[in-house]
Write a protein that holds these residues in place. Structure first.
Motif, PDB file in Angstrom:
ATOM      1  N   ASP A 170      -0.038  31.943  74.049  1.00 27.94           N
ATOM      2  CA  ASP A 170       0.171  31.600  75.252  1.00 27.94           C
ATOM      3  C   ASP A 170       1.363  30.613  75.664  1.00 27.94           C
ATOM      4  O   ASP A 170       2.040  30.343  76.666  1.00 27.94           O
ATOM      5  CB  ASP A 170      -1.008  31.076  76.071  1.00 27.94           C
ATOM      6  N   GLU A 171       1.420  29.898  74.626  1.00 31.54           N
ATOM      7  CA  GLU A 171       2.603  28.786  74.449  1.00 31.54           C
ATOM      8  C   GLU A 171       3.143  28.433  73.107  1.00 31.54           C
ATOM      9  O   GLU A 171       2.565  28.820  72.066  1.00 31.54           O
ATOM     10  CB  GLU A 171       1.947  27.102  75.081  1.00 31.54           C
ATOM     11  N   ARG A 173       5.088  25.603  70.854  1.00 30.37           N
ATOM     12  CA  ARG A 173       5.590  24.121  70.890  1.00 30.37           C
ATOM     13  C   ARG A 173       6.683  24.148  70.085  1.00 30.37           C
ATOM     14  O   ARG A 173       6.768  24.280  68.735  1.00 30.37           O
ATOM     15  CB  ARG A 173       4.458  23.209  70.343  1.00 30.37           C
ATOM     16  N   PRO A 247       5.310  33.563  76.917  1.00 30.83           N
ATOM     17  CA  PRO A 247       4.537  32.763  76.571  1.00 30.83           C
ATOM     18  C   PRO A 247       5.351  31.282  77.268  1.00 30.83           C
ATOM     19  O   PRO A 247       6.390  31.201  77.272  1.00 30.83           O
ATOM     20  CB  PRO A 247       4.546  32.508  75.199  1.00 30.83           C
ATOM     21  N   ALA A 248       4.553  30.257  77.454  1.00 28.26           N
ATOM     22  CA  ALA A 248       5.191  28.985  77.974  1.00 28.26           C
ATOM     23  C   ALA A 248       5.815  28.196  76.693  1.00 28.26           C
ATOM     24  O   ALA A 248       5.380  28.212  75.509  1.00 28.26           O
ATOM     25  CB  ALA A 248       4.262  28.008  78.501  1.00 28.26           C
ATOM     26  N   ILE A 250       6.767  24.833  75.010  1.00 32.47           N
ATOM     27  CA  ILE A 250       6.729  23.337  75.415  1.00 32.47           C
ATOM     28  C   ILE A 250       7.488  22.776  74.545  1.00 32.47           C
ATOM     29  O   ILE A 250       7.770  22.869  73.296  1.00 32.47           O
ATOM     30  CB  ILE A 250       5.232  23.154  75.150  1.00 32.47           C
TER      31      ILE A 250
END
Length: 293
Positions: A170-171, A173, A247-248, A250
């Motif tokens: 979902d994310e 980094r 997905p985000a 970050i």
């Protein structure tokens, strides 16, 4: 020309085998045919093949693993290019060798030029710098092409890693304080082919034009134009994602993603010398769009 291409299964080598077609007889090989850690094998193979031009993208590229295998990395990246170049000189051949932005420490405020002092932060960068110096000392007509942040649709690279992780996370980094120019391996190969075509073969179609190659010999930076961070690179990849689920991405700091090998914060290379001498280079985001399509 008889063009010997090393590392045919690598990102750049794979594209070179295709981009150089039509410029001569292309002989593309991998490590099974010529092991760069075996200097006798290099000499024997080159004396048998007798290339007119050697294009050498093959390298030890595991940046973090090199911290634990410095001797092997130095043998392949630092010493083998010198052996190749010395054999090329004896054969009357030229050499095109590839290096990296990691020869710099990344502390400069602007883009690095070919005249800036190299100060590598890690083993990989030190071994690649040694390879540059070995080629330069060989006496063979040569071009050393420094590139950065190489990616493509095959092999192990940032683009494919982001696409793989984006499928089930979902994310993501991603480091946002290291800057450079993502460079498509096909851009590197096509630009190399353009350079070879411009310099051409000898006056009678045999060998190279030594005077012309010598006049253009030296160090050149070859990357896509513009710059971004790893985070910006990942954002652009995800933006092109073909599914509705995205997905985000970050942003994080380098200190939040520690690695065995230190990376330069600034990997931006000025390519003005190459563009004034040979040809223009595309923007990184335009080339990425073509690759993703």
């Amino acid at each position: 020309m008889r063009i010997l291409v090393t590392g045919r299964n690598g990102q750049v080598g794979y594209e070179l085998e295709r981009s150089l077609q039509g410029l001569g007889e292309v002989i593309a090989i991998d490590s099974e045919e010529m092991d760069l850690a075996d200097f006798d094998a290099i000499r024997a193979f080159m004396r048998e093949v007798k290339p007119t031009l050697v294009v050498n993208p093959a390298a030890y590229t595991a940046v973090d693993l090199a911290e634990r295998e410095p001797e092997l990395a130095m043998r392949i990246n630092g010493e083998a290019p010198g052996v190749i170049a010395e054999e090329a000189r004896k054969l009357g051949a030229a050499v095109i060798h590839y290096s990296t932005d990691y020869v710099f420490d990344g502390n400069k405020a602007g883009a690095y030029s070919e005249d800036d002092v190299a100060m590598p932060l890690n083993v990989y960068g030190r071994t690649k710098l040694a390879g540059e110096q070995a080629v330069q000392a060989s006496g063979a007509p040569h071009m050393i092409l420094r590139t950065s942040w190489v990616y493509g649709s095959r092999g192990r690279n940032f683009l494919r890693t982001v696409k793989r992780l984006a499928e089930d996370r979902d994310e993501l980094r991603i480091v946002n304080d290291q800057y450079g120019a993502p460079t498509w391996c096909r851009t590197i190969a096509d630009t190399t082919a353009h350079i070879v075509a411009m310099l051409g073969a000898g006056q009678h179609g045999a060998g190279i034009d030594h005077d012309l190659w010598q006049s253009k010999s030296g160090l050149y930076h070859l990357t896509a134009q513009g710059q971004t961070s790893w985070h910006g690179f990942a954002q652009t990849i995800v933006a092109h994602w073909s599914t509705e689920r995205k997905p985000a991405v970050i942003p994080i700091a380098t200190k939040d993603y520690p690695t065995p090998a230190r990376r330069p914060a600034n990997s931006v290379l000025s390519c003005q010398k190459l563009m004034e001498t040979f040809c223009q280079l595309p923007r990184w985001d335009s080339a990425l769009g073509l690759c993703l399509e």
